[in-house]
Design a protein around this motif. Structure first.
Motif, PDB file in Angstrom:
ATOM      1  N   LEU A   1       0.820  -1.209   0.000  1.00 46.55           N
ATOM      2  CA  LEU A   1       0.000   0.000   0.000  1.00 46.55           C
ATOM      3  C   LEU A   1       0.853   1.258   0.000  1.00 46.55           C
ATOM      4  O   LEU A   1       1.976   1.261   0.507  1.00 46.55           O
ATOM      5  CB  LEU A   1      -0.899   0.035   1.241  1.00 46.55           C
ATOM      6  CG  LEU A   1      -1.927  -1.072   1.402  1.00 46.55           C
ATOM      7  CD1 LEU A   1      -2.696  -0.866   2.698  1.00 46.55           C
ATOM      8  CD2 LEU A   1      -2.878  -1.085   0.225  1.00 46.55           C
ATOM      9  N   PRO A   2       0.304   2.360  -0.529  1.00 48.50           N
ATOM     10  CA  PRO A   2       0.972   3.645  -0.344  1.00 48.50           C
ATOM     11  C   PRO A   2       1.081   3.951   1.153  1.00 48.50           C
ATOM     12  O   PRO A   2       0.135   3.730   1.913  1.00 48.50           O
ATOM     13  CB  PRO A   2       0.024   4.639  -1.029  1.00 48.50           C
ATOM     14  CG  PRO A   2      -0.784   3.824  -1.977  1.00 48.50           C
ATOM     15  CD  PRO A   2      -0.936   2.484  -1.327  1.00 48.50           C
ATOM     16  N   LEU A   3       2.239   4.444   1.565  1.00 46.03           N
ATOM     17  CA  LEU A   3       2.466   4.789   2.967  1.00 46.03           C
ATOM     18  C   LEU A   3       2.898   6.236   3.077  1.00 46.03           C
ATOM     19  O   LEU A   3       3.884   6.649   2.469  1.00 46.03           O
ATOM     20  CB  LEU A   3       3.544   3.891   3.572  1.00 46.03           C
ATOM     21  CG  LEU A   3       4.004   4.291   4.989  1.00 46.03           C
ATOM     22  CD1 LEU A   3       2.887   4.047   6.004  1.00 46.03           C
ATOM     23  CD2 LEU A   3       5.272   3.534   5.381  1.00 46.03           C
ATOM     24  N   PHE A   4       2.149   7.007   3.862  1.00 48.25           N
ATOM     25  CA  PHE A   4       2.560   8.358   4.223  1.00 48.25           C
ATOM     26  C   PHE A   4       3.218   8.237   5.594  1.00 48.25           C
ATOM     27  O   PHE A   4       2.536   8.056   6.603  1.00 48.25           O
ATOM     28  CB  PHE A   4       1.360   9.298   4.321  1.00 48.25           C
ATOM     29  CG  PHE A   4       0.766   9.710   2.998  1.00 48.25           C
ATOM     30  CD1 PHE A   4       0.881   8.924   1.866  1.00 48.25           C
ATOM     31  CD2 PHE A   4       0.060  10.902   2.896  1.00 48.25           C
ATOM     32  CE1 PHE A   4       0.317   9.300   0.652  1.00 48.25           C
ATOM     33  CE2 PHE A   4      -0.502  11.295   1.691  1.00 48.25           C
ATOM     34  CZ  PHE A   4      -0.378  10.503   0.569  1.00 48.25           C
ATOM     35  N   ASP A   5       4.522   8.325   5.641  1.00 47.67           N
ATOM     36  CA  ASP A   5       5.212   8.164   6.919  1.00 47.67           C
ATOM     37  C   ASP A   5       5.257   9.512   7.644  1.00 47.67           C
ATOM     38  O   ASP A   5       6.300  10.155   7.785  1.00 47.67           O
ATOM     39  CB  ASP A   5       6.623   7.606   6.721  1.00 47.67           C
ATOM     40  CG  ASP A   5       7.151   6.939   7.997  1.00 47.67           C
ATOM     41  OD1 ASP A   5       6.649   7.281   9.083  1.00 47.67           O
ATOM     42  OD2 ASP A   5       8.052   6.091   7.901  1.00 47.67           O
ATOM     43  N   MET A   6       4.096   9.926   8.129  1.00 44.05           N
ATOM     44  CA  MET A   6       3.965  11.218   8.792  1.00 44.05           C
ATOM     45  C   MET A   6       4.754  11.269  10.096  1.00 44.05           C
ATOM     46  O   MET A   6       5.202  12.338  10.521  1.00 44.05           O
ATOM     47  CB  MET A   6       2.484  11.514   9.053  1.00 44.05           C
ATOM     48  CG  MET A   6       1.628  11.581   7.794  1.00 44.05           C
ATOM     49  SD  MET A   6       2.127  12.908   6.671  1.00 44.05           S
ATOM     50  CE  MET A   6       1.593  14.344   7.606  1.00 44.05           C
ATOM     51  N   HIS A   7       4.923  10.115  10.739  1.00 42.34           N
ATOM     52  CA  HIS A   7       5.706  10.071  11.971  1.00 42.34           C
ATOM     53  C   HIS A   7       7.155  10.462  11.683  1.00 42.34           C
ATOM     54  O   HIS A   7       7.713  11.366  12.315  1.00 42.34           O
ATOM     55  CB  HIS A   7       5.630   8.670  12.573  1.00 42.34           C
ATOM     56  CG  HIS A   7       6.283   8.551  13.908  1.00 42.34           C
ATOM     57  ND1 HIS A   7       7.298   7.656  14.164  1.00 42.34           N
ATOM     58  CD2 HIS A   7       6.077   9.217  15.074  1.00 42.34           C
ATOM     59  CE1 HIS A   7       7.682   7.766  15.420  1.00 42.34           C
ATOM     60  NE2 HIS A   7       6.958   8.705  15.995  1.00 42.34           N
TER      61      HIS A   7
ATOM     62  N   CYS B   1       0.363  19.353   6.184  1.00 42.55           N
ATOM     63  CA  CYS B   1      -0.176  19.183   4.836  1.00 42.55           C
ATOM     64  C   CYS B   1       0.940  19.213   3.801  1.00 42.55           C
ATOM     65  O   CYS B   1       0.921  18.446   2.838  1.00 42.55           O
ATOM     66  CB  CYS B   1      -1.198  20.275   4.538  1.00 42.55           C
ATOM     67  SG  CYS B   1      -2.884  19.789   4.873  1.00 42.55           S
ATOM     68  N   ASP B   2       1.891  20.105   3.991  1.00 39.58           N
ATOM     69  CA  ASP B   2       3.037  20.146   3.073  1.00 39.58           C
ATOM     70  C   ASP B   2       3.750  18.792   3.052  1.00 39.58           C
ATOM     71  O   ASP B   2       4.144  18.300   1.994  1.00 39.58           O
ATOM     72  CB  ASP B   2       4.026  21.229   3.510  1.00 39.58           C
ATOM     73  CG  ASP B   2       3.489  22.636   3.306  1.00 39.58           C
ATOM     74  OD1 ASP B   2       2.510  22.799   2.549  1.00 39.58           O
ATOM     75  OD2 ASP B   2       4.051  23.574   3.916  1.00 39.58           O
ATOM     76  N   LEU B   3       3.908  18.215   4.234  1.00 37.88           N
ATOM     77  CA  LEU B   3       4.568  16.911   4.333  1.00 37.88           C
ATOM     78  C   LEU B   3       3.738  15.827   3.649  1.00 37.88           C
ATOM     79  O   LEU B   3       4.275  14.957   2.954  1.00 37.88           O
ATOM     80  CB  LEU B   3       4.789  16.541   5.805  1.00 37.88           C
ATOM     81  CG  LEU B   3       5.637  17.513   6.630  1.00 37.88           C
ATOM     82  CD1 LEU B   3       5.704  17.044   8.081  1.00 37.88           C
ATOM     83  CD2 LEU B   3       7.037  17.662   6.046  1.00 37.88           C
ATOM     84  N   ALA B   4       2.424  15.887   3.849  1.00 41.45           N
ATOM     85  CA  ALA B   4       1.535  14.894   3.226  1.00 41.45           C
ATOM     86  C   ALA B   4       1.590  14.988   1.709  1.00 41.45           C
ATOM     87  O   ALA B   4       1.562  13.964   1.002  1.00 41.45           O
ATOM     88  CB  ALA B   4       0.107  15.086   3.725  1.00 41.45           C
ATOM     89  N   VAL B   5       1.666  16.193   1.189  1.00 46.43           N
ATOM     90  CA  VAL B   5       1.745  16.377  -0.260  1.00 46.43           C
ATOM     91  C   VAL B   5       3.066  15.820  -0.796  1.00 46.43           C
ATOM     92  O   VAL B   5       3.109  15.220  -1.877  1.00 46.43           O
ATOM     93  CB  VAL B   5       1.574  17.861  -0.631  1.00 46.43           C
ATOM     94  CG1 VAL B   5       1.950  18.110  -2.090  1.00 46.43           C
ATOM     95  CG2 VAL B   5       0.126  18.291  -0.387  1.00 46.43           C
TER      96      VAL B   5
END
Length: 252
Positions: free
Chosen positions: A177-183, A232-236
């Motif tokens: 799966l796509p992973l957004f590693d926000m941590h 949000c910048d990080l998520a993008v």
């Protein structure tokens, strides 16, 4: 000649109408499910607190709609038990995306209605959301929880999520799966900002700064407007790497 022109104009109207209808039908929805760090917060009452999902939709052009269903205090367990997932599940259409970011409240062992042990219930809850998203023809996206601002006395940022972030990474790899590693990304930002400047990203206010917090506020979990936009910048950044097909919908 006039009749021919009239026919051509009529065909153009029909064509434009069909095209507009098809474009409308192709609109993609990104559903967000998660906790208070992602959730919408009131704009009224001099309230500076914002979830980063609250502003995520501002980054997209027409063709993508963001529906934020994240709620304060919810975990992978309570979000389902309280019926919030049912509303999302019924709305998912083939081609939509479901963004899943929990962890802060799953950790709360003294709250049995929310607690989900990382290697058992938390993992299984994530997998169930994934499977049910696929069942509706949707595309699940996993995200690790954003970090808390938890510097020790030596100015070293502490990891307060432990296995929860690791489990998300493991499940994302297992299911490709796509992973957004926000941590990871938020840790990098907080370490870059440092102990004092990183307060700007969270709710650190003096008495009188906001009516909402008459006695001031020192909150290292929830985001300020600056923190919400930074996340949000990080998520993008993560989206550009993990879901390239959506990049065309991002505003320049």
């Amino acid at each position: 000649m006039k009749k021919i022109l009239l026919v051509i104009c009529s065909l153009l109207v029909v064509f434009v109408g069909i095209t507009s209808f098809q474009e409308k039908e192709k609109e993609i929805t990104i559903f967000l499910i998660g906790d208070s760090t992602l959730a919408n917060k009131p704009y009224s009452g001099s309230n500076p607190e914002k979830g980063w999902g609250q502003v995520f939709g501002l980054y997209f052009k027409d063709g993508v709609k963001v529906e934020n269903h994240a709620l304060n205090g919810r975990s992978t367990k309570s979000f389902r038990d309280e019926g919030h997932w049912d509303k999302v599940f019924q709305s998912i259409q083939p081609g939509d995306y479901v963004f899943i970011e929990f962890g802060h409240n799953d950790q709360k062992e003294k709250s049995p209605d929310r607690y989900a042990a990382p290697d058992t219930d938390y993992r299984n809850n994530l997998i169930r959301y994934i499977q049910e998203t696929y069942q509706k023809g949707g595309k699940p996206i996993l995200a690790t929880p954003i970090t808390r601002r938890s510097f020790d006395e030596n100015g070293i940022l502490q990891d307060t999520h432990g296995r929860y972030s690791e489990v998300v990474r493991e499940v994302a790899e297992e299911y490709s799966l796509p992973l957004f590693d926000m941590h990871k990304k938020t840790i990098e930002v907080l370490e870059q900002f440092g102990v004092e400047k990183s307060k700007e990203l969270f709710l650190h206010y003096r008495p009188g700064d906001y009516v909402k917090f008459p006695e001031g506020r020192s909150d290292d979990t929830h985001l300020s407007p600056t923190g919400a936009f930074k996340c949000c910048d990080l998520a993008v950044e993560e989206l550009k790497r993990e879901i390239p097909e959506l990049v065309i919908f991002l505003k320049e």
